[in-house]
Design a protein around this motif. Sequence first.
Motif, PDB file in Angstrom:
ATOM      1  N   TYR A 176      22.127 -21.190 -24.116  1.00  0.00           N
ATOM      2  CA  TYR A 176      23.370 -20.679 -24.174  1.00  0.00           C
ATOM      3  C   TYR A 176      24.338 -21.188 -25.477  1.00  0.00           C
ATOM      4  CZ  TYR A 176      22.433 -19.486 -19.366  1.00  0.00           C
ATOM      5  OH  TYR A 176      21.877 -18.892 -18.320  1.00  0.00           O
ATOM      6  N   SER A 190      25.069 -15.191 -14.734  1.00  0.00           N
ATOM      7  CA  SER A 190      24.459 -14.098 -15.076  1.00  0.00           C
ATOM      8  C   SER A 190      23.340 -13.944 -16.259  1.00  0.00           C
ATOM      9  CB  SER A 190      25.470 -12.916 -15.702  1.00  0.00           C
ATOM     10  OG  SER A 190      26.062 -13.493 -17.020  1.00  0.00           O
ATOM     11  N   ARG A 231      23.190 -14.887 -19.091  1.00  0.00           N
ATOM     12  CA  ARG A 231      23.417 -14.204 -20.651  1.00  0.00           C
ATOM     13  C   ARG A 231      23.171 -15.386 -21.793  1.00  0.00           C
ATOM     14  NH1 ARG A 231      28.317 -12.465 -18.282  1.00  0.00           N
ATOM     15  NH2 ARG A 231      29.685 -13.707 -19.710  1.00  0.00           N
ATOM     16  N   GLN A 252      28.721 -16.435 -17.548  1.00  0.00           N
ATOM     17  CA  GLN A 252      27.876 -16.446 -18.414  1.00  0.00           C
ATOM     18  C   GLN A 252      26.552 -17.279 -17.936  1.00  0.00           C
ATOM     19  OE1 GLN A 252      28.785 -17.431 -22.150  1.00  0.00           O
ATOM     20  NE2 GLN A 252      26.787 -17.724 -23.144  1.00  0.00           N
ATOM     21  N   ASN A 307      14.993 -15.517 -26.941  1.00  0.00           N
ATOM     22  CA  ASN A 307      15.730 -16.841 -26.685  1.00  0.00           C
ATOM     23  C   ASN A 307      14.855 -17.882 -26.345  1.00  0.00           C
ATOM     24  OD1 ASN A 307      15.317 -16.942 -23.706  1.00  0.00           O
ATOM     25  ND2 ASN A 307      15.820 -14.806 -23.803  1.00  0.00           N
TER      26      ASN A 307
END
Length: 358
Positions: free
Chosen positions: A95, A112, A114, A109, A178
């Motif tokens: 993150y 969810s 993200r 964040q 990611n």
Amino acid sequence: MGHFCRIRETFYYFALAVIGVGCILGGLLAFDFWLFLRLPGNFARESKEVSIRSGMNASAVSRLLYRQGVISDARKFYFLCRFRRVGQKLQAGEYAFSSFSTPGQVLDQIVSGRVAVQRVTVPEGSTVRDIARILKEKGLASDEIILSAAGDSNLLRTLGIDANSMEGYLFPDTYYFNRSQDEKAILKTMVHQFWRHLPAGWQERAGELGLTLHEVLTLASIVEKEAVMDSERPVIAGVFFNRLDRDMPLQSDPTAVYDLEGFSGPILWNHLKRESPYNTYRNRGLPIGPICNPGAKSIKAVLFAENVPYLYFVSNSDGTHHFSTSLEEHSQAVFRYRQLKKSTVAGEESGSADTSSP
């Protein structure tokens, strides 16, 4: 009786005092928590990158965020997780938190998922080794694992690849990965992109040409390495088809050095003579597999090559090529290319001398 009344009155005032103090403390605590929810954990300008591992509970995540300076209080963040009943919904991943993110925004964040993403551009003509290096430099994957997974027979079979390597099937494009994705997931994404970008009607057209998909990609990879101008791709493909039809060796320089690990050029005469199943100077027909990952334009150029009379081509040193129908014409073009190259090198050396002189 009067004594009892005084005691009761004293107790009453004491209770009021306790309640009052409790209300004040409760109010202060509530205000403190209110401030915690509305103020960012730090006021630094740079964002904070945090890796939340799989299996970390709310308490561990709270402590991690506090240590990294994302939040100002681990206990309050943990209480917020419990209050919202999301302690079991925190998702692992890499993150990036803005320096102005409030604890509530940080929690949203993570819940969810993200996660931070890395932009990765894979140029046309990249090999599997190139892709492994790019991913390693981005900190997204181990190059050794990428190279191993690219030849994993089970993974190849599940992806519908009838070959012993993913070379040719990793579509050159811009991706967003990611760090929570493993090497196989990254390769799967690139292969899925390849299947989505195959030109319409490729199966029928490949059948008309008498080629398998693997053979189409093999020739497309050579076109990718030889062509610079998009307009010449179908012409170069047409030249190679003419040579194949006449059982002439393709004699493509890039094929001679494909399996030389760490090769960076230039290609010399001894490279063209080396034994290799990819070397089209030593072997007639197509190599055993692609020598890079071609883009859609090169694949389409092979499927819909131009009907040209040429059998040879040589660089004009400006991105274009001179195409010839005869060996004599080609030899003259090669001579001009070498003369131009010599004059260019001489000019560069002269320029260097002029620059260094007083």
